[in-house]
Design a protein around this motif. Structure first.
Motif, PDB file in Angstrom:
ATOM      1  N   ALA A 108       7.848   4.591   2.223  1.00 18.81           N
ATOM      2  CA  ALA A 108       8.709   4.278   3.439  1.00 18.81           C
ATOM      3  C   ALA A 108       8.810   5.156   4.345  1.00 18.81           C
ATOM      4  O   ALA A 108       9.099   5.039   5.648  1.00 18.81           O
ATOM      5  CB  ALA A 108      10.049   3.666   2.919  1.00 18.81           C
ATOM      6  N   CYS A 109       8.552   6.535   4.061  1.00 14.57           N
ATOM      7  CA  CYS A 109       9.102   7.517   5.223  1.00 14.57           C
ATOM      8  C   CYS A 109       7.796   8.446   5.717  1.00 14.57           C
ATOM      9  O   CYS A 109       7.841   8.961   6.677  1.00 14.57           O
ATOM     10  CB  CYS A 109      10.162   8.624   4.426  1.00 14.57           C
ATOM     11  N   ASN A 111       3.787   9.424   6.417  1.00 11.99           N
ATOM     12  CA  ASN A 111       2.423   8.853   6.872  1.00 11.99           C
ATOM     13  C   ASN A 111       1.259   9.656   6.004  1.00 11.99           C
ATOM     14  O   ASN A 111       1.522  10.840   5.614  1.00 11.99           O
ATOM     15  CB  ASN A 111       2.067   8.939   8.118  1.00 11.99           C
ATOM     16  N   ALA A 258      12.717  -0.859   5.168  1.00 14.22           N
ATOM     17  CA  ALA A 258      11.238  -0.589   4.630  1.00 14.22           C
ATOM     18  C   ALA A 258      11.314  -0.602   3.221  1.00 14.22           C
ATOM     19  O   ALA A 258      10.312  -1.337   2.882  1.00 14.22           O
ATOM     20  CB  ALA A 258      10.753   0.747   5.502  1.00 14.22           C
ATOM     21  N   LYS A 261      10.960  -3.786   1.569  1.00 12.65           N
ATOM     22  CA  LYS A 261       9.642  -4.641   1.701  1.00 12.65           C
ATOM     23  C   LYS A 261       8.709  -4.209   0.745  1.00 12.65           C
ATOM     24  O   LYS A 261       8.077  -5.287   0.014  1.00 12.65           O
ATOM     25  CB  LYS A 261       9.108  -4.405   3.035  1.00 12.65           C
ATOM     26  N   PHE A 262       8.745  -2.962   0.341  1.00  8.69           N
ATOM     27  CA  PHE A 262       8.007  -2.540  -0.750  1.00  8.69           C
ATOM     28  C   PHE A 262       8.376  -2.818  -2.341  1.00  8.69           C
ATOM     29  O   PHE A 262       7.584  -3.476  -3.152  1.00  8.69           O
ATOM     30  CB  PHE A 262       7.984  -0.738  -0.981  1.00  8.69           C
TER      31      PHE A 262
ATOM     32  N   ILE B   4      10.545   6.173  10.204  1.00  4.28           N
ATOM     33  CA  ILE B   4       9.983   5.713   8.924  1.00  4.28           C
ATOM     34  C   ILE B   4       8.478   5.793   9.048  1.00  4.28           C
ATOM     35  O   ILE B   4       8.165   6.126  10.477  1.00  4.28           O
ATOM     36  CB  ILE B   4      10.545   4.354   8.201  1.00  4.28           C
ATOM     37  N   SER B   5       7.825   5.713   8.271  1.00  5.59           N
ATOM     38  CA  SER B   5       6.470   5.550   8.075  1.00  5.59           C
ATOM     39  C   SER B   5       5.695   4.483   8.903  1.00  5.59           C
ATOM     40  O   SER B   5       6.617   3.290   9.092  1.00  5.59           O
ATOM     41  CB  SER B   5       5.752   5.748   6.699  1.00  5.59           C
ATOM     42  N   ASP B   6       4.661   4.616   9.253  1.00  5.43           N
ATOM     43  CA  ASP B   6       3.923   3.394   9.995  1.00  5.43           C
ATOM     44  C   ASP B   6       3.801   2.234   8.807  1.00  5.43           C
ATOM     45  O   ASP B   6       3.961   1.227   9.391  1.00  5.43           O
ATOM     46  CB  ASP B   6       2.414   3.857  10.140  1.00  5.43           C
ATOM     47  N   LYS B   7       3.481   2.862   7.687  1.00  2.69           N
ATOM     48  CA  LYS B   7       3.236   1.692   6.540  1.00  2.69           C
ATOM     49  C   LYS B   7       4.360   1.026   6.328  1.00  2.69           C
ATOM     50  O   LYS B   7       4.567  -0.285   6.201  1.00  2.69           O
ATOM     51  CB  LYS B   7       2.922   2.510   5.304  1.00  2.69           C
ATOM     52  N   GLY B   8       5.673   1.621   6.589  1.00  4.75           N
ATOM     53  CA  GLY B   8       7.035   1.089   6.296  1.00  4.75           C
ATOM     54  C   GLY B   8       7.171   0.028   7.378  1.00  4.75           C
ATOM     55  O   GLY B   8       7.703  -1.070   7.114  1.00  4.75           O
ATOM     56  N   ASN B   9       6.869   0.305   8.670  1.00  5.25           N
ATOM     57  CA  ASN B   9       6.830  -0.579   9.634  1.00  5.25           C
ATOM     58  C   ASN B   9       5.854  -1.916   9.521  1.00  5.25           C
ATOM     59  O   ASN B   9       6.130  -2.942   9.629  1.00  5.25           O
ATOM     60  CB  ASN B   9       6.549  -0.007  11.080  1.00  5.25           C
ATOM     61  N   GLN B  10       4.587  -1.707   9.025  1.00  2.00           N
ATOM     62  CA  GLN B  10       3.553  -2.523   8.654  1.00  2.00           C
ATOM     63  C   GLN B  10       3.817  -3.355   7.766  1.00  2.00           C
ATOM     64  O   GLN B  10       2.911  -4.548   7.491  1.00  2.00           O
ATOM     65  CB  GLN B  10       2.053  -1.874   8.757  1.00  2.00           C
ATOM     66  N   MET B  11       4.404  -2.846   6.818  1.00  4.88           N
ATOM     67  CA  MET B  11       4.594  -3.468   5.530  1.00  4.88           C
ATOM     68  C   MET B  11       5.107  -5.087   5.653  1.00  4.88           C
ATOM     69  O   MET B  11       5.968  -5.186   6.353  1.00  4.88           O
ATOM     70  CB  MET B  11       5.513  -2.840   4.468  1.00  4.88           C
ATOM     71  N   PRO B  12       4.251  -6.079   5.220  1.00  2.00           N
ATOM     72  CA  PRO B  12       4.886  -7.469   5.674  1.00  2.00           C
ATOM     73  C   PRO B  12       5.927  -7.696   4.804  1.00  2.00           C
ATOM     74  O   PRO B  12       6.131  -7.436   3.458  1.00  2.00           O
ATOM     75  CB  PRO B  12       3.502  -8.249   5.307  1.00  2.00           C
ATOM     76  N   GLY B 128       0.780  -6.862   1.269  1.00  2.09           N
ATOM     77  CA  GLY B 128       1.603  -5.931   0.964  1.00  2.09           C
ATOM     78  C   GLY B 128       0.780  -4.750   0.152  1.00  2.09           C
ATOM     79  O   GLY B 128       0.748  -3.548   0.532  1.00  2.09           O
ATOM     80  N   GLN B 132       0.072  -0.882   1.300  1.00  4.63           N
ATOM     81  CA  GLN B 132       0.251   0.289   0.353  1.00  4.63           C
ATOM     82  C   GLN B 132      -0.835   1.003   0.170  1.00  4.63           C
ATOM     83  O   GLN B 132      -0.661   2.328   0.289  1.00  4.63           O
ATOM     84  CB  GLN B 132       0.841   0.002  -0.924  1.00  4.63           C
ATOM     85  N   ALA B 133      -2.186   0.625  -0.093  1.00  5.96           N
ATOM     86  CA  ALA B 133      -3.200   1.303  -0.451  1.00  5.96           C
ATOM     87  C   ALA B 133      -4.084   1.664   0.752  1.00  5.96           C
ATOM     88  O   ALA B 133      -5.103   2.271   0.802  1.00  5.96           O
ATOM     89  CB  ALA B 133      -4.181   0.377  -1.605  1.00  5.96           C
TER      90      ALA B 133
END
Lengths: 410, 410
Positions: A108-109, A111, A258, A261-262, B4-12, B128, B132-133
């Protein structure tokens, strides 16, 4: 044949578990093994938890809410508040063990390519979780001579780059047992605020502080609400490692949104474990008083016994239930494997965790082991006897003098 | 404040769970909600599982082996063998739900940037887990008109690039209920071998095949031992979603060795869930016979009721317990939210999963919903009545003609 991933290759094996096949072979030869390699206590799980499980009256074992069962989150918020961690139940996401709290917190935090500063030695699986998240661990060495105190602030400043995104501490520490003082945490706070970093804190050993020492949470510090992400677990608190219940706690709403969502992607944390964990909050204080007294006695015994062995040095920790010992051996990985493969004393041997896996560069831990004093005193006595005898005959023994001068501990 | 991370934003967000806050608000207004949005059956968990939990006589709730309790793995191998999936217990790693089997499988096999081909629509959380991966999902559209049959081999060939590393199927399929024929799987096999890909198969609905249709596992196919990675779960089989027990199964030793390292990092799967899961293997066949009969009746009812509603189209699935329906609405996301926020019929409403989240491009599922027929017939009848009434008054209703001609379903 398709190839596995780079990450699959790079993923470090667990230093705590990688020797398991040798242990299994030794057991098959009839050798009793004292497991000091893993934080799996022999302390009984509170009856109130086990009763909750025995009284489960579900018809359908359903998914829970992805953030956990609401009634449990509310009771857990009460537990935190009693520990002066002033969070609301909505600041909590229940996770599958502390492990998942770390995994989700990192995803979540951070990259890919971001750097996370971690005082070293550190919990071995931080390497694994960082590899999973494609994050770079930047270690700040702490030293066995100072009992693994927080390194000076100048060391942190030196390690910070534009890619630094977080600092991760474990307090009380696994593997060192070190308990940070309020002053040390205030120092960390200044660095975190100055460089606008996340402060990840793994505080799963909160209850295990000895000698009347005060436990200070990063959540006791002011002005850090947007920075602190607490990773927690019930595994050690209630000797319930197998329940696989932890928590991610933060007052930073973006982080929590975030993280949710995970959490949704993996659906929910385990229902049975949550039922037990909710009941656990009613564990009477007497349980903890007894457990802490027991661990303090174990620590006192083990640390004294270790330091009596020629060439061994072990600082006395103030928290958790681990200590790190410097051994007069050529290579602790080799020694730990040898203990299982080639050694026995009165049909017994001891399993230790080689410290190499607790360092970012294995070389730094080459002569150290982590010892989890999680067994009853009688077993610990037998285990220390085994270790002493083993060090008399281990072919790769080095002299104690060479160890004391080792640059590894400078 | 750190970002927060890009992934945290992109996570659907989960399409299955993102509407939960609206459902909670509706419940607080006194509205009864029929949850057809989530694969959480009302079928009772087998007594043999619940009894195992009630009879737990542990003193310490310990970690298990990272790959799961050995006795459970052995019994599970027996279960697979009875399903003509000829694996040894050491080809199995017990995971925390099927979710973790997918997470670990992806991490062990795929590099960031790799592409994975998935027939679309697909289980929403694949998006999702791919996020993550850092893996790219390459969808191959299947169509509601053909009941979501496997797209022609030419579509796969078109989608394959040098970055393609795996194909992922769900069989029987969530969300479509489609059951692949042996011929379709043989076609997939040829593609997998020709391009040296992994074949990931999510077969958690194995038991749920109707109309006497044969279930074929990818593990029934020859010559694929090094390619197949099976992702499995007990959640649906025993209506035990909250136990969080799944399995990663493969005869590829490299994959399993890498997977074990990821499994070690998170320590172990839940102990209580494993105890229940081991007991579950003794569930009598009568339990399944009854459950399958019940689901078949539910499917028959729901599919017929849906197709009777003006402007609605729903192909009849042969497996799992989902169906996908085309609705005469402007936007299924908006419609599903409106059902919870602004609609009630006799103080009842229905919660559905908008299909947008089951597609790589949300637009493709804009007029579709996934319906989980996991409630008893009486509830399903009320739910279908709600849906019919809702479609009469929903402000964003479109004409049925425009739907049938929609390019989205072409």
């Amino acid at each position: 044949m398709p190839k596995i991933s780079d990450k699959g290759n790079q993923m470090p094996p667990s230093p705590i578990r990688k020797l398991v096949p040798y242990a299994e072979a030794a057991k098959k030869r009839g050798v009793t093994i004292f497991h000091l390699n893993i934080g799996q206590p022999d302390i009984h799980t509170p009856e109130v938890m086990l009763n909750a499980i025995r009284n489960v009256d579900l018809k359908v074992v359903e998914y829970s809410h992805s953030a956990g069962i609401e009634s449990y989150r509310k009771k857990l918020a009460g537990y935190y508040q009693r520990n002066r961690i002033m969070v609301d139940w909505q600041d909590i996401i229940i996770t599958t063990g502390g492990s998942e709290a770390i995994e989700i917190g990192m995803m979540a935090c951070l990259n890919p390519g971001d750097e996370i500063i971690v005082p070293e030695p550190y919990y071995a699986n931080y390497n694994g979780f960082s590899t999973q998240a494609n994050v770079q661990v930047k270690p700040i060495p702490s030293s066995i001579e100072t009992g693994f105190a927080l390194p000076p602030i100048s060391e942190f400043e030196k390690a910070i780059t534009p890619k630094t995104k977080a600092i991760l501490i474990c307090n009380p520490s696994n593997p060192t047992g070190y308990l940070y003082t309020r002053e040390e945490l205030e120092t960390l706070k200044q660095i975190v605020l100055k460089h606008d970093l996340f402060l990840f804190a793994d505080e799963v050993y909160r209850e295990f502080c000895y000698d009347g020492r005060e436990y200070v949470s990063v959540m006791h510090l002011s002005d850090l609400d947007q920075h602190v992400v607490l990773m927690d677990s019930i595994s050690k608190r209630y000797s319930a490692c197998g329940a696989r219940i932890g928590a991610l706690v933060s007052k930073n709403k973006d982080v929590m949104a975030a993280a949710l969502k995970f959490a949704q992607a993996r659906l929910s944390p385990p229902t049975f474990g949550q039922i037990a964990a909710e009941a656990a909050i009613d564990t009477p204080q007497a349980y903890f008083d007894e457990v802490i007294q027991e661990y303090a006695a174990r620590r006192d015994y083990v640390v004294e016994a270790l330091n009596k062995i020629e060439g061994v040095f072990c600082p006395k920790p103030s928290g958790a239930f681990y200590c790190m010992a410097q051994l007069p051996v050529d290579d602790a990985d080799r020694f730990c494997q040898w203990l299982l493969e080639s050694f026995e004393y009165r049909q017994q041997t001891v399993m230790l965790a080689p410290a190499s896996g607790f360092y970012s560069e294995p070389e730094r831990g080459k002569q150290q082991v982590r010892i989890a004093y999680v067994l009853k005193l009688e077993s610990l006595k037998n285990a220390m006897e085994c270790l002493e005898e083993a060090l008399k005959v281990y072919p790769g023994k080095t002299s104690s003098a060479s160890i004391r001068q080792s640059p590894l501990t400078a």
